[in-house]
Design a protein around this motif. Structure first.
Motif, PDB file in Angstrom:
ATOM      1  N   PHE A   1      63.160  58.123  31.164  1.00  0.00           N
ATOM      2  CA  PHE A   1      61.853  58.192  31.027  1.00  0.00           C
ATOM      3  C   PHE A   1      61.286  56.537  31.862  1.00  0.00           C
ATOM      4  N   MET A   2      61.746  55.702  32.049  1.00  0.00           N
ATOM      5  CA  MET A   2      61.224  54.472  32.514  1.00  0.00           C
ATOM      6  C   MET A   2      61.372  54.357  34.110  1.00  0.00           C
ATOM      7  N   ALA A   3      63.186  54.938  34.197  1.00  0.00           N
ATOM      8  CA  ALA A   3      63.624  55.129  35.464  1.00  0.00           C
ATOM      9  C   ALA A   3      62.286  55.779  36.615  1.00  0.00           C
ATOM     10  N   GLY A   4      61.627  57.045  36.316  1.00  0.00           N
ATOM     11  CA  GLY A   4      61.320  58.031  36.593  1.00  0.00           C
ATOM     12  C   GLY A   4      60.251  57.349  36.909  1.00  0.00           C
ATOM     13  N   LEU A   5      58.977  56.071  36.260  1.00  0.00           N
ATOM     14  CA  LEU A   5      58.511  56.376  36.144  1.00  0.00           C
ATOM     15  C   LEU A   5      58.659  54.864  37.546  1.00  0.00           C
ATOM     16  N   GLU A   6      59.362  53.607  37.431  1.00  0.00           N
ATOM     17  CA  GLU A   6      59.877  52.961  38.209  1.00  0.00           C
ATOM     18  C   GLU A   6      59.848  54.095  39.632  1.00  0.00           C
ATOM     19  N   GLN A   7      60.480  55.198  39.581  1.00  0.00           N
ATOM     20  CA  GLN A   7      61.092  55.252  41.180  1.00  0.00           C
ATOM     21  C   GLN A   7      59.426  56.487  41.220  1.00  0.00           C
ATOM     22  N   ALA A   8      58.971  56.798  40.873  1.00  0.00           N
ATOM     23  CA  ALA A   8      57.325  57.458  41.152  1.00  0.00           C
ATOM     24  C   ALA A   8      56.263  56.184  41.305  1.00  0.00           C
ATOM     25  N   ARG A   9      56.309  55.401  40.794  1.00  0.00           N
ATOM     26  CA  ARG A   9      55.495  54.066  41.589  1.00  0.00           C
ATOM     27  C   ARG A   9      55.633  53.161  42.918  1.00  0.00           C
ATOM     28  N   ALA A  10      57.541  53.416  43.085  1.00  0.00           N
ATOM     29  CA  ALA A  10      57.597  52.910  44.117  1.00  0.00           C
ATOM     30  C   ALA A  10      57.112  54.046  45.570  1.00  0.00           C
ATOM     31  N   ASN A  11      57.440  54.912  44.490  1.00  0.00           N
ATOM     32  CA  ASN A  11      57.255  56.131  45.880  1.00  0.00           C
ATOM     33  C   ASN A  11      56.072  56.113  46.349  1.00  0.00           C
ATOM     34  N   GLY A  12      54.453  55.584  45.794  1.00  0.00           N
ATOM     35  CA  GLY A  12      53.469  55.077  45.605  1.00  0.00           C
ATOM     36  C   GLY A  12      52.692  56.172  45.033  1.00  0.00           C
ATOM     37  N   ARG A  13      52.830  56.946  43.944  1.00  0.00           N
ATOM     38  CA  ARG A  13      52.703  58.161  42.924  1.00  0.00           C
ATOM     39  C   ARG A  13      51.963  57.494  42.007  1.00  0.00           C
ATOM     40  N   ASP A  14      50.482  57.812  41.555  1.00  0.00           N
ATOM     41  CA  ASP A  14      49.965  57.037  40.246  1.00  0.00           C
ATOM     42  C   ASP A  14      50.499  57.917  38.915  1.00  0.00           C
ATOM     43  N   ILE A  15      50.975  56.407  38.570  1.00  0.00           N
ATOM     44  CA  ILE A  15      51.861  56.875  37.383  1.00  0.00           C
ATOM     45  C   ILE A  15      50.839  56.988  36.569  1.00  0.00           C
ATOM     46  N   SER A  16      49.475  57.165  36.392  1.00  0.00           N
ATOM     47  CA  SER A  16      48.668  57.108  35.160  1.00  0.00           C
ATOM     48  C   SER A  16      48.670  58.545  34.580  1.00  0.00           C
ATOM     49  N   ARG A  17      49.131  58.884  35.401  1.00  0.00           N
ATOM     50  CA  ARG A  17      48.726  60.574  35.762  1.00  0.00           C
ATOM     51  C   ARG A  17      49.852  61.644  35.075  1.00  0.00           C
ATOM     52  N   ILE A  18      51.178  60.912  35.218  1.00  0.00           N
ATOM     53  CA  ILE A  18      52.103  61.013  34.224  1.00  0.00           C
ATOM     54  C   ILE A  18      52.645  61.080  32.853  1.00  0.00           C
ATOM     55  N   ARG A  19      52.722  62.429  32.045  1.00  0.00           N
ATOM     56  CA  ARG A  19      53.108  62.687  30.626  1.00  0.00           C
ATOM     57  C   ARG A  19      54.488  62.932  30.226  1.00  0.00           C
ATOM     58  N   SER A  20      55.095  62.543  29.166  1.00  0.00           N
ATOM     59  CA  SER A  20      56.120  62.772  28.567  1.00  0.00           C
ATOM     60  C   SER A  20      55.878  62.839  27.305  1.00  0.00           C
ATOM     61  N   VAL A  21      57.095  63.476  26.814  1.00  0.00           N
ATOM     62  CA  VAL A  21      57.226  63.400  25.410  1.00  0.00           C
ATOM     63  C   VAL A  21      58.970  63.712  25.236  1.00  0.00           C
ATOM     64  N   ALA A  22      59.592  63.341  23.740  1.00  0.00           N
ATOM     65  CA  ALA A  22      60.917  63.702  23.403  1.00  0.00           C
ATOM     66  C   ALA A  22      61.341  64.196  22.342  1.00  0.00           C
TER      67      ALA A  22
END
Length: 368
Positions: free
Chosen positions: A179-200
């Motif tokens: 999950f954190m790796a996905g957010l890190e990649q999203a942020r590096a790609n310029g995505r607004d990570i405040s919009r991304i959600r997940s549950v486990a």
């Protein structure tokens, strides 16, 4: 009737329903559960859809059109399930808006036959995200070893993910890392990570079912005294792992960029053993920032007679460790239990998917 559910929500537990059907949608029942039962989310799986099709003629008009168009069975299944998920997402859209995107979510699972195939899982997640086309959908991806990189890649592309079929603590730690790796990649790609959600989705009752079976095989009084303790202990230690992972500098950097944590979701919360009280996997797993997705029978049992007495997780870590250690001391291998449960979970959902395909094929044939 609803006071325990209101109390559960006030304690920070999001109440979700583990069921969906077109009858439920068409009758307004889902909306009624939102207004009367504190419901803020819905999950689905192939078994649930197969049951809905088996028990209802609400799908006949769509099946007739699909048969007339001569679509493939796979396409028909996606059309049918996508229709219901979109409808449910629209019912829950006000909840999604009022909670800032945290709740009001509806989950749709990737084809479970792809659980061991990373690339195809990613492609399927993209396809379902496009098909449903609602901001409040979760795409369910299983937490197999092959699923972890798929989870990272989906999140990196801005696809919201419900990670399913988590049984072991080590795998759960891997899920949080993915999950954190996905957010890190999203942020590096310029995505607004405040919009991304997940549950486990951490599965509960199936752990007791497997461990209890092995305890029965041992047959001693000591073994009998440990029945019904492994699942709750396992879930409580999962919450401890969640607290640890989201207290790191790595997470702080993501939170400072606007990220929301991946919430633990208690799944498989209907009791398997009728000797157990029917709300045990709800009232004994109350902790802030969690989700509990319940079959309707469990939801109604909680509404009727559950006793919600505050946080029942964070004070129980040492007892949880002691319970799992006692089970291990009797020769029950935790790693083997969770590996068996993962394999069985993948197989069961794949068989359910095959059953769903077979049922839709029969219904298409009847309308052609």
């Amino acid at each position: 009737m609803t006071e325990p559910l209101h109390t559960l929500s006030a304690e920070g537990v999001a109440v979700w329903l583990d069921d969906i059907s077109r009858d439920r949608l068409r009758s307004g029942n889902l909306h009624k559960l939102v207004t009367d039962r504190s419901l803020v989310g819905v999950t689905s799986n192939p078994t649930i859809f197969d049951k809905a099709l088996k028990e209802s003629d609400a799908y006949d008009d769509q099946l007739r059109d699909l048969a007339t168009r001569r679509v493939s069975v796979d396409e028909a299944v996606r059309s049918i399930t996508g229709y219901d998920i979109r409808w449910a997402a629209d019912v829950l859209r006000p909840t999604y808006e009022s909670t800032g995107g945290t709740d009001g979510r509806v989950s749709l699972e990737v084809d479970p036959r792809l659980a061991r195939e990373t690339e195809r899982t990613v492609a399927e997640a993209r396809g379902l995200w496009w098909l449903v086309d609602r901001p409040n959908v979760f795409i369910k991806i299983p937490a197999t070893a092959e699923g972890l990189p798929a989870i990272t890649r989906a999140l990196a592309e801005g696809i919201d993910v419900n990670v399913t079929l988590i049984f072991s603590l080590d795998r759960y730690r891997g899920v949080m890392d993915a999950f954190m790796a996905g957010l890190e990649q999203a942020r590096a790609n310029g995505r607004d990570i405040s919009r991304i959600r997940s549950v486990a989705s951490f599965f509960v009752s199936r752990v007791d079912a497997e461990v209890d079976k092995r305890l029965d095989g041992i047959g001693t009084d000591e073994a009998a005294a440990l029945k019904g303790r492994a699942a709750i202990a396992n879930a409580r230690l999962a919450y401890e792992a969640f607290e640890q992972a989201f207290a790191t500098d790595r997470w702080k950097a993501l939170a400072d960029a606007g990220a929301s944590p991946q919430r633990p979701l208690w799944a498989s919360t209907g009791v398997k053993d009728p000797a157990y009280d029917d709300t045990r996997y709800v009232d004994r797993l109350v902790a802030p920032g969690t989700v509990n997705t319940m079959p309707e029978d469990t939801l109604e049992a909680v509404a009727d007679h559950a006793e919600i007495t505050g946080d029942t997780v964070r004070g129980g870590y040492e007892q949880a460790r002691a319970d799992l250690a006692a089970v291990a001391a009797l020769g029950i291998d935790y790693d083997d239990v969770t590996a068996v449960l993962e394999d069985e979970g993948v197989d069961k959902f794949a068989k359910s998917w095959d059953g769903l395909l077979g049922r839709v094929s029969e219904r298409l044939e009847a309308h052609s």
